[in-house]
Design a protein around this motif. Sequence first.
Motif, short mmCIF file in Angstrom:
data_model
loop_
_atom_site.label_atom_id
_atom_site.label_comp_id
_atom_site.label_asym_id
_atom_site.label_seq_id
_atom_site.Cartn_x
_atom_site.Cartn_y
_atom_site.Cartn_z
N GLY A 1 4.58 1.25 24.64
CA GLY A 1 5.90 1.03 24.09
C GLY A 1 6.23 -0.46 24.01
O GLY A 1 5.43 -1.32 24.32
N ILE B 1 8.20 7.39 14.99
CA ILE B 1 8.95 6.77 16.09
C ILE B 1 9.60 5.51 15.55
O ILE B 1 9.01 4.79 14.75
CB ILE B 1 8.02 6.46 17.29
CG1 ILE B 1 8.83 6.00 18.50
CG2 ILE B 1 6.96 5.42 16.93
CD1 ILE B 1 8.02 6.02 19.79
N TRP C 1 12.52 9.64 17.98
CA TRP C 1 11.15 10.04 17.65
C TRP C 1 11.14 11.51 17.27
O TRP C 1 12.07 12.26 17.57
CB TRP C 1 10.19 9.80 18.82
CG TRP C 1 10.58 10.52 20.10
CD1 TRP C 1 11.44 10.06 21.06
CD2 TRP C 1 10.14 11.82 20.52
NE1 TRP C 1 11.55 11.01 22.06
CE2 TRP C 1 10.77 12.08 21.77
CE3 TRP C 1 9.28 12.77 19.99
CZ2 TRP C 1 10.55 13.27 22.48
CZ3 TRP C 1 9.07 13.95 20.69
CH2 TRP C 1 9.70 14.19 21.92
N GLN D 1 2.76 2.10 20.29
CA GLN D 1 2.73 3.51 19.93
C GLN D 1 1.37 4.13 20.21
O GLN D 1 1.29 5.29 20.65
CB GLN D 1 3.08 3.68 18.46
CG GLN D 1 4.55 3.44 18.14
CD GLN D 1 4.89 3.78 16.71
OE1 GLN D 1 4.45 4.78 16.17
NE2 GLN D 1 5.70 2.95 16.08
N SER E 1 9.02 0.91 19.64
CA SER E 1 7.68 0.37 19.86
C SER E 1 7.05 -0.11 18.56
O SER E 1 7.31 0.45 17.49
CB SER E 1 6.79 1.43 20.51
OG SER E 1 5.49 0.91 20.73
#
Length: 485
Positions: A338, A143, A124, A153, A148
Amino acid sequence: MARRERETDASGRMSEHEALMWNIEKDPWLNPSGGSLVLLDRELDVDQFRQTLRAGIAKTPRLYQRVVPGFARLSTPAWVPDAEFDLDAHLREVVLPSPGTERQLFDLAARLYSEPLDRTRPLWKFVVIHGVQKKRSAMFAIIHHSVSDGIGQLRMAELYQQVSADEPPPPDVDLEAIIAEAVGQGDAKELGGNYGTSTRANIQASATHVARRQFGIGRRMVGEVAMWPADPSRFTDRVSNLVDTVKGAAAQLSPSEEEAQSSSPLWKGRSRHRHLEWVQLQVDDLKKVGKSAGGTINDAFMAGLAEAAHRYHVAHGVDIDTVNSSFVLSTRTDKKAGGNAFTPVPVKLPAGEMDPVDRISAVMAAAEDAKLDAQKTGGMTGLSGVANLLPTSVVTSTARAAASRIDFATSNLRGAPFPIFVSGAEVTATIPMGPVAGTGANITALSMNGNFDIGLFIDPEAIAEPEEFRRHVEESFADMLDACS
């Protein structure tokens, strides 16, 4: 208004679907990461944000974990604490050149997205952007999708967001000590620090994981077979489901000549280039449009995009009846931050001349049929376990071929219905930048505080006039609202 503390995803290994997203990124065309551009009403207090972020990372192990591959694909990759975690590798600041226009900001965000994440570190990155016109700032966030999906997220973002401008930052945390303790609790050999002595441990961990997975499958199978004498229909149902799954896999791997083509003769090109456009609507307006045909906000969203595709093609002297799209079907049953629980569902949307209400009804019918088919076959996600055993070159070429058939992918996320702040600055918009990954465009919407922000993340080799397409999107929704009022 206080935010609740969420449980975070704590799985030790990637799921098959997460592992597939990790593997296909070896082809840069198939970047699966999800990004966003957060617009703020003033300059961000970076020191306060850093302090808040450190506290959030301390509560979310996935943010200080890196990936260690399983041995020879016997198991999926593992998540382990990064003994060399460095926040400066994940948080940086840049300044837009004067005058700091919206176009400059969007172009910068597209370039930042194209920079690959460091696969040796946690997956990330945040970039605080100063110098935005009217003394404002922005923040780019990205990310990896193996960490995720969009819903996860949004929940992870709560770690650095506040519900009031004057909320004080959390107390300082000794993040380095927390990570050091996590490293000490793991298997030092599996952490990959000493590759010369880690092979046996890695093989053993991978083999143990495979044994557990196979035992679980076997146990479920025994339980299923035991039920057949009492309910013979279960056998027929399971065989039918298996056949549907195999058919779905075959359709993805070897589509018919018609299915192998994009619906649009204009949007066939593909590249690594990206262009960002933004449309902001109002949630209440979309509700009104969807309700006019007995549908939802998402039905109105997809119908508006189909109308825009129709108008773009008419403007270029081309007639199309349908447009190849996809939407995301969430399979989440938890409230965790997540993780991934979704499957992308391909769908053909009506793109000919049509009354707005009739188009929404047609979109509803097409989406429902596609959803039912995905639920039977497992959708694209059903291929993950098989795909992870194939050579990467085969998987990426197949994924490219599948993505090239999609004119644009869609997703629709629901955020907080109230104002959100980041270290004293109010969020005026969050523009999603969903993974294009070989499609013509990713069009993701996020509803937050009454706004419905649509991020048009476009491959300009496919949609050669992205600004024009954005205008068609704006006008299509405006006309739909007028027609349904």
